[in-house]
Design a protein around this motif. Structure first.
Motif, PDB file in Angstrom:
ATOM      1  N   ASN A 282      56.373  15.456  58.193  1.00  0.00           N
ATOM      2  CA  ASN A 282      55.745  15.732  57.063  1.00  0.00           C
ATOM      3  C   ASN A 282      56.695  15.947  55.786  1.00  0.00           C
ATOM      4  O   ASN A 282      56.607  15.697  54.774  1.00  0.00           O
ATOM      5  CB  ASN A 282      55.056  17.151  57.224  1.00  0.00           C
ATOM      6  N   TYR A 283      57.754  16.698  56.306  1.00  0.00           N
ATOM      7  CA  TYR A 283      58.822  17.078  55.264  1.00  0.00           C
ATOM      8  C   TYR A 283      59.298  15.867  54.797  1.00  0.00           C
ATOM      9  O   TYR A 283      59.556  15.813  53.521  1.00  0.00           O
ATOM     10  CB  TYR A 283      59.627  18.165  55.899  1.00  0.00           C
ATOM     11  N   LYS A 286      56.938  13.152  52.750  1.00  0.00           N
ATOM     12  CA  LYS A 286      56.882  13.503  51.195  1.00  0.00           C
ATOM     13  C   LYS A 286      57.907  13.634  50.400  1.00  0.00           C
ATOM     14  O   LYS A 286      58.062  13.438  49.355  1.00  0.00           O
ATOM     15  CB  LYS A 286      56.167  14.993  51.460  1.00  0.00           C
TER      16      LYS A 286
ATOM     17  N   GLU B  21      58.675  25.646  49.441  1.00  0.00           N
ATOM     18  CA  GLU B  21      58.302  24.556  49.169  1.00  0.00           C
ATOM     19  C   GLU B  21      58.591  23.712  50.473  1.00  0.00           C
ATOM     20  O   GLU B  21      57.666  22.751  50.788  1.00  0.00           O
ATOM     21  CB  GLU B  21      59.565  23.883  48.132  1.00  0.00           C
ATOM     22  N   ALA B  24      55.943  24.347  52.950  1.00  0.00           N
ATOM     23  CA  ALA B  24      54.533  23.693  52.778  1.00  0.00           C
ATOM     24  C   ALA B  24      54.600  21.996  52.992  1.00  0.00           C
ATOM     25  O   ALA B  24      53.508  21.889  53.653  1.00  0.00           O
ATOM     26  CB  ALA B  24      54.307  23.794  51.037  1.00  0.00           C
ATOM     27  N   LYS B  25      55.904  21.460  52.905  1.00  0.00           N
ATOM     28  CA  LYS B  25      55.914  20.093  53.120  1.00  0.00           C
ATOM     29  C   LYS B  25      55.765  20.112  54.593  1.00  0.00           C
ATOM     30  O   LYS B  25      55.028  18.954  55.229  1.00  0.00           O
ATOM     31  CB  LYS B  25      57.034  19.667  52.679  1.00  0.00           C
ATOM     32  N   LEU B  29      50.545  21.348  53.576  1.00  0.00           N
ATOM     33  CA  LEU B  29      49.927  22.211  52.377  1.00  0.00           C
ATOM     34  C   LEU B  29      50.598  22.191  51.286  1.00  0.00           C
ATOM     35  O   LEU B  29      51.617  21.894  51.074  1.00  0.00           O
ATOM     36  CB  LEU B  29      49.614  23.567  53.074  1.00  0.00           C
TER      37      LEU B  29
END
Ligand SMILES: Cc1ncc(COP(=O)(O)O)c(C=O)c1O
Lengths: 370, 164
Positions: A282-283, A286, B21, B24-25, B29
């Motif tokens: 996810n990190y 993104k 930050e 969240a990533k 969310l």
């Protein structure tokens, strides 16, 4: 790949996103089982197909995780990594001149293994437009009277792409119509993040024509142990066993003892590792989008495969310049075959700190290109 | 509690300094949603504080000694062990206190600057309490693992730089 490896290995202070293996160390309980196996003096050969106790555990695992039933006595072979399973499967089914469809971009060994088995690899390229899934029409078009089998691998290395049961159904239909075999490499099955893993062997009519390949390397972080397995109907496994028994005799005994422990007590560790990969995915994905490298969301495995087309560089140029100027190692997409050009493979099986630093460096590199 | 809350708790337990930050990533969310969840968990006292795990032995002048003391006590009518436990945990020297089953009743973890300091605490404060029958003091010699964290230099990445 070799040239990159040599170049990257000769430099220091590299952040490597080029690694196709877990950054975790095999869970301690599994390592401990191996040590204990040695202490108790288990140093001789096992049955060719692997210790029956291990095959029974594999059968239970396949049933529990993927609702697939295989007879441990006749339908499972323990191999020296998924790599050996791929090799003996191809050698067992391919006659000289047979064509085997290889869906690309994919693991680098498939096409060469087909050639080594005396067959002819037929490449079918997938693209980011279909999220690197195989479309039934593409398959249909590649089939000739000589086609014997198709090699599939989802979740995929290098794209991280997955296919759902519905999507696989269209493929299965054509496979059945043309009476083909499927080599389904599902070694990344545990690392499926957004939906449950679908195995093509589960679809109606497919079990009898699917050779399912998996192993311990990825899910249990056991790459160096060289242990995998294959499940298939017994007429196929018995042909494979003939090759296995004369080339390998059996997989390593200590590794097999460790694998029993892995299946009996390792699933909690697997879950933790998978959760961590998912968070890093996810990190990472993104962050790629934010720095201008469009990246489809990989549903599985531990690779991101962003597009570098808008830089105007080939994947090889991109990878080389990135390595030389920012010391970040990635693998150029073209090495994975048709459809891979214009992308780079970045493994997120590395610490969050490394991922953050890599993103900072790649962003700086992107700015320098403008 | 939903999955995201658990995920956030696990991540900040491992590293409380992770930025909102990044967090969240990782849990997919928005930053606002992440901050709201953390705030809520703080309000509910699920998150009680943020601390660092420090290997003080690497910093010479701040070395401390830790002792675990097994304490036998006579429980009091009506309040059982709670009363004496409270008297003990209020001392600032006490890092942790547990009621145990088995050979003794309370396990007290004490931290002091020197062995003398700990000894003084045991002889002057702890053993003089009315309900305390006996104490047995064990000094910690070396910390290998504490609160799930291994006290050694991190493991190296042994992998070769590029693999298929
Ligand atoms: C798709 C795929 N199949 C097989 C393998 C090889 O696995 P093993 O280590 O079990 O031989 C890999 C390793 O990178 C892979 O990515």
């Amino acid at each position: 790949m070799r040239r990159f490896f040599d170049l990257a290995s000769s430099m220091d202070n590299i952040i490597s996103l080029g690694v196709g293996e877990p950054d975790f160390i095999t869970p301690w309980a599994v390592r401990e089982a191996c040590i204990s196996s040695l202490e108790r003096g288990y140093t001789s050969y096992t049955a060719n197909a692997g210790m029956l106790e291990l095959r029974v555990e594999i059968a239970k695992y396949m049933k529990k995780q993927f609702q697939l039933s295989y007879d441990p006595k006749s339908e499972i072979i323990v191999t020296v990594g998924a790599s050996e399973a791929l090799d003996i499967a191809l050698r067992a089914i391919v006659d000289p001149g047979d064509e085997v469809i290889v869906v690309e971009p994919t693991f680098v060994s498939y096409a060469p293994l087909v050639t080594l088995a005396g067959g002819k690899p037929v490449s079918v390229g997938t693209t980011v437009e279909t999220n690197f899934r195989l479309m039934p029409e593409q398959l249909e078009k590649a089939i000739t009277p000589k086609t014997k089998a198709i090699m599939l691998s989802f979740p995929n290395n290098p794209t991280g792409s997955t296919m759902t049961e519905d999507e696989l159904r269209g493929i299965a239909k054509i496979v059945e119509e043309h009476d083909l075999l499927v080599l389904s490499d599902e070694i990344y099955a545990e690392m499926t993040y957004d939906h449950t893993h679908a195995s093509i062997a589960n679809l109606s009519g497919m079990r009898e024509r699917t050779i399912l390949i998996s192993g311990f390397s990825k899910a249990f972080a056991m790459t160096g142990w060289r242990l995998g397995f294959v499940t298939a109907p017994s007429d196929i496994t018995s042909a494979m066993l003939k090759i296995h028994q004369y080339t390998m005799m059996c997989a390593s005994t200590m590794a097999q003892h460790a694998a029993i422990e892995a299946l009996q007590s390792g699933m909690e560790d697997v879950k933790k590792m998978v959760q961590s990969y998912k968070q890093r995915r996810n990190y990472f994905v993104k962050s790629f989008d934010e720095i201008g490298l469009p990246c489809h969301v990989p549903g599985g495995a531990f690779y991101a495969f962003p597009s570098i087309k808008n830089t105007g560089l080939t994947s090889e140029q991109f990878a080389e310049q990135l390595l030389l100027s920012e010391r970040v190692a990635v693998v150029p997409g073209h090495v994975f075959g048709s459809g891979g050009e214009g992308h780079i493979r970045c493994s997120y099986a590395t610490s969050l700190d490394n991922l953050k630093e890599a993103v900072t460096r790649i962003e700086r590199f992107m700015k320098s290109l403008k | 509690m939903d999955g995201k809350e658990l995920e956030i708790l696990q991540l900040i337990e491992e590293n409380a300094r992770i930025s909102d930050e990044t967090l969240a990533k990782m849990v997919d969310l928005t930053i606002e949603e992440t901050r709201d969840i953390i705030k809520e968990l703080e309000d509910q006292k699920v998150i009680l504080g943020y601390s660092a795990v420090i290997d003080w032995t690497k910093i010479n002048e701040t070395e401390t000694v830790t002792a675990m003391i097994d304490v036998k006590v006579t429980p009091k009518r009506g309040v059982g062990f709670d009363d004496v436990a409270e008297r003990i945990y209020r001392f600032p020297e006490v890092r942790a206190l547990y009621l145990m089953s088995g050979a003794y009743d309370l396990s007290v973890v004490i931290e002091g600057k020197t062995m003398q300091e700990v000894a003084r605490f045991v002889s002057e404060k702890l053993s003089t309490l009315d309900s305390v029958l006996s104490t047995t003091t064990h000094f910690q010699l070396k910390k290998y693992k504490h609160d799930g964290v291994v006290f050694s230099d991190g493991e190296e990445d042994h992998r070769i730089v590029i693999t298929p």
